[in-house]
Design an enzyme around this catalytic site. Structure first.
Site, PDB file in Angstrom:
ATOM      1  N   ILE A  94      14.237   7.152   4.126  1.00 48.94           N
ATOM      2  CA  ILE A  94      13.924   6.294   2.986  1.00 48.94           C
ATOM      3  C   ILE A  94      12.951   7.005   2.055  1.00 48.94           C
ATOM      4  O   ILE A  94      11.928   7.538   2.491  1.00 48.94           O
ATOM      5  CB  ILE A  94      13.294   4.962   3.450  1.00 48.94           C
ATOM      6  CG1 ILE A  94      14.243   4.233   4.404  1.00 48.94           C
ATOM      7  CG2 ILE A  94      12.957   4.071   2.251  1.00 48.94           C
ATOM      8  CD1 ILE A  94      13.602   3.050   5.103  1.00 48.94           C
ATOM      9  N   CYS A  95      13.269   6.993   0.760  1.00 53.86           N
ATOM     10  CA  CYS A  95      12.376   7.563  -0.243  1.00 53.86           C
ATOM     11  C   CYS A  95      11.809   6.431  -1.092  1.00 53.86           C
ATOM     12  O   CYS A  95      12.522   5.802  -1.875  1.00 53.86           O
ATOM     13  CB  CYS A  95      13.126   8.560  -1.132  1.00 53.86           C
ATOM     14  SG  CYS A  95      12.091   9.287  -2.434  1.00 53.86           S
ATOM     15  N   VAL A  96      10.534   6.153  -0.904  1.00 54.76           N
ATOM     16  CA  VAL A  96       9.849   5.143  -1.703  1.00 54.76           C
ATOM     17  C   VAL A  96       8.398   5.601  -1.836  1.00 54.76           C
ATOM     18  O   VAL A  96       7.831   6.179  -0.907  1.00 54.76           O
ATOM     19  CB  VAL A  96       9.956   3.740  -1.052  1.00 54.76           C
ATOM     20  CG1 VAL A  96       9.276   3.704   0.302  1.00 54.76           C
ATOM     21  CG2 VAL A  96       9.387   2.665  -1.962  1.00 54.76           C
TER      22      VAL A  96
END
Length: 211
Positions: A94-96
């Site tokens: 996940i990229c956040v």
């Protein structure tokens, strides 16, 4: 994957255990904690796909891995359920921002989970890990939504989760997205209309030049 419990100071272990226990007994809306009593650094949850999004009706398993430097360093997040989303790579990473540059030691696990749930409502194509999903989100929202719904139907079917969280910043936002009439769908529809109008204008000029 090896546990990081032995690498964490006792006071951090107590802090994590307390927060996970609280989240288990009082979870945010649409989120269910699956506690791992043998390894509290492996936090697994089920997230219910928000209504009015291509992920509605799905239950997505994900996990947070708390490293030896937690909470000075952010946890790592992964979707274990396959999902078609700009900010989730094909291996589930996940990229956040909250898991990267915006992380602060005082931010808790609840904040991270709510941010990831918000990501299902408001994807960010500018930091895409899945380039195809990011491109479709910008250029062809209907195709993006269709692909995301199909993946949800195949991989993320399950019973709905119950629970209300008045502090959830996404709960009211999801209601405005129903039936493709939400801000994301309208934005992309407006962009397409502008492109079509510009193309028609260009074609008209070309036709006039030929006369």
């Amino acid at each position: 994957m090896n546990s990081n419990v032995e690498n964490l100071p006792p006071h951090i272990i107590r802090q994590v255990y307390k927060e996970v226990s609280t989240l288990t007994s009082d979870p945010p809306e649409g989120i269910k904690i699956i506690p791992n009593e043998e390894d509290i650094t492996d936090v697994q949850v089920n997230i219910e796909g928000p209504e009015g999004t291509p992920y509605a009706g799905g239950i997505f398993r994900m996990k947070l891995i708390l490293g030896k430097d937690f909470p000075a360093a952010p946890p790592k997040g992964y979707f274990l359920t396959k999902i078609f989303h700009p900010n989730v790579s094909t291996n589930g990473e996940i990229c956040v921002n909250v898991l990267k540059k915006d992380w602060k030691a005082e931010l808790g696990i609840r904040h991270v989970l709510l941010t990831i749930k918000c990501l299902l409502i408001h994807p960010n194509p500018e930091s895409a890990l899945n380039e195809e999903a990011g491109r479709l989100l910008l250029e062809n929202y209907e195709e993006y939504a269709s692909r995301a719904r199909l993946m949800t139907e195949i991989h993320a079917q399950g019973s709905s989760l119950r629970g209300k969280d008045p502090t959830d910043p996404c709960s009211s936002a999801s209601a405005t997205l129903v039936s493709g009439d939400g801000p994301m769908a309208k934005k992309h529809a407006g962009d397409r209309d502008k492109k079509l109008a510009a193309k028609k204008k260009t074609d008209k000029k070309r036709a006039l030049r030929r006369l």
